[in-house]
Design a protein around this motif. Structure first.
Motif, mmCIF file in Angstrom:
data_model
loop_
_atom_site.group_PDB
_atom_site.id
_atom_site.type_symbol
_atom_site.label_atom_id
_atom_site.label_comp_id
_atom_site.label_asym_id
_atom_site.label_seq_id
_atom_site.Cartn_x
_atom_site.Cartn_y
_atom_site.Cartn_z
ATOM 1 N N ILE A 169 85.149 2.383 47.581
ATOM 2 C CA ILE A 169 85.295 3.688 48.238
ATOM 3 C C ILE A 169 83.955 4.403 48.262
ATOM 4 O O ILE A 169 83.202 4.386 47.286
ATOM 5 C CB ILE A 169 86.336 4.565 47.509
ATOM 6 N N THR A 213 82.739 8.340 49.483
ATOM 7 C CA THR A 213 83.233 9.630 49.950
ATOM 8 C C THR A 213 82.103 10.451 50.537
ATOM 9 O O THR A 213 81.125 10.746 49.855
ATOM 10 C CB THR A 213 83.889 10.417 48.792
ATOM 11 N N ILE A 226 86.729 9.741 53.742
ATOM 12 C CA ILE A 226 86.865 8.800 52.640
ATOM 13 C C ILE A 226 86.820 7.403 53.239
ATOM 14 O O ILE A 226 87.677 7.032 54.043
ATOM 15 C CB ILE A 226 88.175 9.026 51.867
ATOM 16 N N THR A 255 88.444 7.388 56.718
ATOM 17 C CA THR A 255 89.690 8.147 56.667
ATOM 18 C C THR A 255 90.787 7.272 57.285
ATOM 19 O O THR A 255 91.132 6.260 56.698
ATOM 20 C CB THR A 255 89.536 9.515 57.353
ATOM 21 N N THR A 293 93.589 4.476 42.968
ATOM 22 C CA THR A 293 93.372 5.231 44.204
ATOM 23 C C THR A 293 94.688 5.784 44.742
ATOM 24 O O THR A 293 94.752 6.934 45.193
ATOM 25 C CB THR A 293 92.702 4.335 45.258
ATOM 26 N N GLN A 317 85.586 10.939 41.048
ATOM 27 C CA GLN A 317 86.036 10.436 42.347
ATOM 28 C C GLN A 317 87.239 11.234 42.847
ATOM 29 O O GLN A 317 87.355 11.517 44.040
ATOM 30 C CB GLN A 317 86.382 8.952 42.247
ATOM 31 N N ARG A 352 85.897 14.353 44.341
ATOM 32 C CA ARG A 352 85.291 14.094 45.650
ATOM 33 C C ARG A 352 86.370 14.007 46.727
ATOM 34 O O ARG A 352 86.256 14.601 47.804
ATOM 35 C CB ARG A 352 84.491 12.793 45.614
ATOM 36 N N GLU A 353 87.386 13.224 46.431
ATOM 37 C CA GLU A 353 88.447 13.015 47.421
ATOM 38 C C GLU A 353 89.218 14.299 47.693
ATOM 39 O O GLU A 353 89.560 14.605 48.844
ATOM 40 C CB GLU A 353 89.371 11.898 46.943
ATOM 41 N N VAL A 379 87.268 16.696 50.001
ATOM 42 C CA VAL A 379 87.319 16.384 51.433
ATOM 43 C C VAL A 379 88.516 17.072 52.073
ATOM 44 O O VAL A 379 88.393 17.740 53.114
ATOM 45 C CB VAL A 379 87.395 14.855 51.659
ATOM 46 N N THR A 435 79.926 18.973 44.778
ATOM 47 C CA THR A 435 81.170 18.603 45.454
ATOM 48 C C THR A 435 82.116 19.781 45.673
ATOM 49 O O THR A 435 82.709 19.909 46.747
ATOM 50 C CB THR A 435 81.886 17.514 44.629
#
Length: 584
Positions: free
Chosen positions: A118, A120, A125, A138, A356, A395, A398-399, A402, A433
């Motif tokens: 992954i 980002t 993503i 994405t 994930t 992570q 980060r996700e 978004v 972030t």
């Protein structure tokens, strides 16, 4: 007949001449540069492509090693040979994921449970599976001209071209021996020179050392280490070794530059000083307390109810969200930044964030709830992250960022005061972030194991802020202050036998009821009082308007984004008159 005798002087002359010839010969030999070229084996050892052993530790000949691994590639990173190797497969160059993560771009993330690579970006993503040319940005499916990720046992390798798509790097691949020169630091200066004449680069600082490479006159080299007689240099194509210093022309400097444009991590920044109070909501009925709590709170502009909690190891959450609560808060000018925490005994962060699919499940629930209830922001309060799953947590942020960025939802994260013991929380990356980083400036002393002491002494909080703003933009940092303190009881040996967390009024009343007038302690920034209890001693460091004001001054001193308070309902109402002076 008499034998003829050889004159003594003639014998001596021969000896002298022999010695002179020998000495001169040695001198000439010493001053005559070696014409021997380094063997292929020596070159492979220099580039760490051969060390005499297999990866399993078994001995192997040079011929066997090169035959078994003729696709191996040495890596020169910023003109330095590294221990990692790359390899070529179907014309594509692959590097170890760990090398990518640690040396090229730490935003690449490998899900070892679900076998997903992954990356980002601020708005997307990117995902790629093992052994496939397909990847997703994405929801958009794309196809590369090469296999993106390869796995060999426990090792994961990533195509360097794919890494380059998202990273500020340049690389060039050469052969004889196989080597790749990678540049990943820009804006730095290199010492440059050119050769005055055809020159031989040697293995060591000696004219007797084997020749590595024959360089033509005017070849440009980077001078790694300039000495009086010998200098270490490296050519553009990655041949490094030693040349005579007098073979170099005047040294100059060159700044490494490229035209890569870093992605912009846009953030929501409010045009007012943040004044956020956490509201501890333990049941739906707690939501009904909102107006009673916020009415005295002058200058408050954000309320953070503890609504969401991880409830198991599958990414599910409990929710106490209330649409009427949001409506009432908005009516009195308050934004609602709902809290999600990890306080449940039924959830284990290690079993959640390393998957994930589970991270996505949590994020989808949070975003859906924010949209459904009209929530303005999400406040992440995960305080039980272990070092081994710190990357998984980053992570997750980060996700989540978004989705928040796309939907205009403020994302804030709560962090302990930065110390060596919690450095793995990586607040520097958090600061890039999320929108706001809230430093929880309390629990300096928290219980029996910590020993008695202040919950938030001024020097400790100040040092925490200094550490925080050294890694995160001060315009993103919110200082959280305590609306509580602790009553400590110690035995005659100074051991803590009990510790109780209490609100401001209870602490002050306890001292008053025992006939104690607290005294101000300058080097702590608080009032302090103690009294005997049998053979024990009760000690209290008060939090009140004066101690809180000393901390609030840090907002202006360090140009912080604002203040937060844990938690509304524990304060004296008069305290809001002090807070508003620093937030209005």
């Amino acid at each position: 007949m008499k034998k003829k005798s050889v004159p003594v002087f003639f014998v001596v002359a021969i000896i002298i001449i022999s010695i002179v010839v020998l000495v001169v010969g040695n001198i000439i030999d010493k001053r005559t540069p070696s014409k021997k070229h380094a063997s292929e084996e020596d070159i492979y050892k220099l580039y760490r492509l051969y060390d005499g052993y297999t990866e399993d530790g078994d001995k192997i000949s040079f011929e066997g090693a090169t035959k078994a691994a003729d696709n191996q590639v040495a890596i020169l990173l910023q003109n330095e040979i590294v221990s990692d190797r790359a390899f070529i497969d179907n014309g594509e160059l692959y590097v170890d994921y760990e090398f990518v993560k640690n040396s090229l771009n730490n935003r690449f993330y490998w899900d070892n449970n679900e076998n997903i690579l992954i990356y980002t970006t601020p708005t997307d993503i990117v995902k790629a599976g093992v052994g496939s040319q397909e990847y997703y940005v994405t929801k958009a499916k794309k196809t590369a001209e090469y296999t993106i990720v390869k796995a060999e046992g426990s090792k994961v390798y990533v195509a360097l071209d794919f890494v380059k798509n998202y990273s500020n790097i340049e690389y060039t691949l050469y052969d004889s021996p196989n080597r790749v020169c990678i540049t990943n630091e820009w804006g730095v200066e290199e010492n440059i020179s050119t050769l005055k004449k055809d020159t031989k680069i040697r293995l060591d600082k000696s004219i007797k050392s084997d020749i590595l490479y024959n360089c033509k006159s005017a070849t440009e080299v980077v001078v790694l280490d300039k000495g009086k007689t010998w200098s270490e240099v490296i050519t553009e194509d990655g041949f490094f070794g030693y040349v005579k210093t007098d073979s170099l022309r005047k040294q100059t400097t060159k700044t490494l530059q490229n035209d890569y444009v870093e992605p912009e991590y846009t953030n929501i920044q409010k045009d007012f000083t943040i004044n956020m109070a956490w509201h501890m909501v333990t049941a739906q009925a707690s939501n009904n307390q909102l107006m009673d709590l916020v009415t005295p709170a002058k200058g408050l502009n954000v309320i953070a109810p503890t609504w969401f909690r991880l409830s198991d190891n599958e990414g599910n959450m409990t929710s106490l969200a209330d649409a009427n609560y949001v409506t009432r808060a908005h009516m009195v000018g308050l934004e609602v930044w709902a809290v999600v925490d990890d306080q449940s005994a039924d959830s284990d962060n290690k079993q959640i964030f390393s998957y994930t699919s589970k991270r996505e499940k949590i994020i989808n629930q949070l975003i859906a709830s924010a949209i459904e209830y009209g929530i303005d922001g999400i406040n992440v309060d995960f305080e039980y992250i272990a070092k081994e799953n710190a990357d998984d947590y980053i992570q997750f942020l980060r996700e989540l960022s978004v989705k928040c960025r796309i939907n205009g939802i403020v994302l804030s994260v709560d962090d302990k005061v930065p110390e060596a013991s919690n450095s793995y929380y990586n607040i520097e990356e958090q600061g890039k972030t999320v929108d706001y980083v809230v430093m929880m400036g309390y629990d300096e002393h928290w219980g029996v194991d910590s020993g008695a002491g202040s919950v938030a002494s001024l020097p400790w909080v100040t040092k925490g802020i200094e550490n925080m703003v050294s890694k995160v933009s001060s315009t993103k940092v919110v200082l959280a202050v305590p609306f509580y303190t602790r009553i400590w009881e110690e035995d005659a040996s100074g051991n803590v036998v009990s510790c109780a967390s209490v609100d401001m009024t209870t602490a002050a009343t306890t001292l008053a009821n025992n006939g104690i007038t607290p005294v101000w302690v300058d080097n702590v920034g608080q009032y302090y009082g103690e009294y005997p209890s049998g053979d024990n001693t009760v000690r209290i460091w008060l939090e009140d308007a004066k101690s809180i004001e000393e901390k609030l001054k840090l907002i202006g001193t360090y140009e912080l984004a604002g203040v937060a308070e844990w938690r509304i309902g524990l304060e004296n109402n008069e305290l809001w008159n002090t807070i508003i002076k620093y937030t209005n």
